[in-house]
Write an enzyme that holds these catalytic residues in place. Structure first.
Site, PDB file in Angstrom:
ATOM      1  CE1 TYR A 274      29.263   6.502 -13.116  1.00 14.06           C
ATOM      2  CE2 TYR A 274      29.032   7.485 -10.945  1.00 14.06           C
ATOM      3  CZ  TYR A 274      29.045   6.379 -11.764  1.00 14.06           C
ATOM      4  OH  TYR A 274      28.834   5.130 -11.219  1.00 14.06           O
ATOM      5  CD  GLU A 281      24.773   3.690 -17.719  1.00 13.46           C
ATOM      6  OE1 GLU A 281      24.431   2.994 -16.733  1.00 13.46           O
ATOM      7  OE2 GLU A 281      25.940   4.062 -17.907  1.00 13.46           O
TER       8      GLU A 281
END
Length: 350
Positions: A274, A281
């Site tokens: 994660y 991103e």
């Protein structure tokens, strides 16, 4: 002859919010500790006592009622959730057994809970049909998402094996259509908690879905210059790796099944993946900033007095800050779920 303290037979059942204990003692007189009683049990008139370490915390208030045949004890859970077992220790005590008069499995208890809030009679045709439709819908949703992300993961893995680093540069062209479909479907994960179909929080779901869709539709989808960059591969690969374990876990939960290896992966794999996904991103956002400045795409026109326009890159710079704030919030949420399952707190009844 002086009486000795014995252990009575205890039967248990649970609901999402309560624990029910039935102690097999007639004419019981409860002592100050609640679990120390004087009554007539399997070995006659004597003093009986038992102790339990619950799987998770319970509230200190304990309600008990003594009848001529038994002692009934009701204990409220600190948090409404379904326990896999009653005691902290995996091997149940010899004096403890299920209370089949009150026993419900998780799906039946959920039906009872739903009936309570909806005002429907337990196991009525309307309630059963509703729960059946809800389970069917959630099962199919998770199945479709699992198949979609599995397809993306397999295609990317095979192409990486065959083409090596060359596969980095056309990831978007080969997988974008399925990723668009899966991420548009993921909007339902924000709607489902609002409709009461799932118990997960609305805010963590919104953070994840909104964040991914911003990267997919705004950064990659609207900028052709970004679609051939290697960062697309890493973002898509990390997303799909997490979700090929997340969705089947929820899918099996819909039908009351559990696969221990899958559960372990669900609650542990996100710890490295994660944060890596958020970093990937963030790299995509940073790489897009000069492109938005050059193309003026999504720029906000300013009044003539001020002149020019406000570049969309400023919005994305603010989004970068919010992205890492969302990482902190969701990381706490996921860690709390993991701790609840694996780091269980002790609570004795005395």
């Amino acid at each position: 002859m002086e009486n000795i303290t014995l252990t009575p037979h205890v039967y248990w059942a649970q609901r999402h919010g309560e624990i029910y204990l039935r102690v097999e003692l007639s004419d019981a007189k409860v002592g100050q500790s609640t679990t120390s009683t004087q009554g007539h049990g399997a070995k006659g008139e004597n003093e009986y006592e038992f102790s339990l370490e619950f799987l998770e915390p319970v509230r200190p208030e304990i309600n008990h009622k003594s009848t001529q045949r038994q002692l009934d004890i009701k204990i409220k859970k600190q948090e409404e959730c379904w326990w896999d077992r009653l005691t902290l220790q995996e091997k149940k005590p010899l004096f403890l057994a299920p209370d089949f008069d009150r026993w419900l499995d998780e799906s039946d208890a959920e039906m009872e809970l739903q009936a309570k809030y909806s005002g429907l009679q337990l196991f009525s045709p309307v309630s059963s049909a509703y729960l059946g439709l809800k389970k069917g819908y959630l099962f199919m949703y998770n199945l479709v998402q699992f198949l979609g992300f599995s397809w993306i993961f397999v295609i990317m893995t095979v192409r990486l094996w065959i083409l090596g680093q060359d596969s980095f540069y056309d990831t978007f062209q080969t997988t974008a259509d399925i990723m668009y479909f899966c991420q548009m479907m993921a909007v339902l994960e924000v709607i489902n908690p609002l409709l009461g179909l799932v118990k997960t929080g609305f805010f963590p779901a919104m953070i994840q879905v909104a964040g991914r869709n911003t990267i997919l539709f705004v950064i990659f989808g609207s900028l052709e210059e970004m679609q051939n960059k290697p960062v697309v591969f890493f973002v898509f690969f990390l997303w799909s790796t997490i979700d090929i374990f997340r969705y089947p876990f929820y899918m099996l939960a819909c039908i009351g099944m559990e696969w221990k290896l899958l559960t372990w992966l669900r609650y542990n794999l996100w710890i490295p993946l994660y944060p890596l996904g958020v970093v990937a991103e963030a790299v995509a956002v940073i790489q897009s900033l000069p492109i938005f400045d050059e193309t003026s795409l999504f720029s906000l026109p300013l009044p003539t007095v001020l002149g020019g326009s406000l570049s969309f890159s400023y919005v994305l710079q603010l989004y970068l800050v919010l992205m890492f704030l969302g990482l902190f919030i969701n990381f706490q949420h996921l860690y709390k779920q993991r701790r609840r399952r694996y780091h269980l707190k002790k609570r004795k009844v005395h």
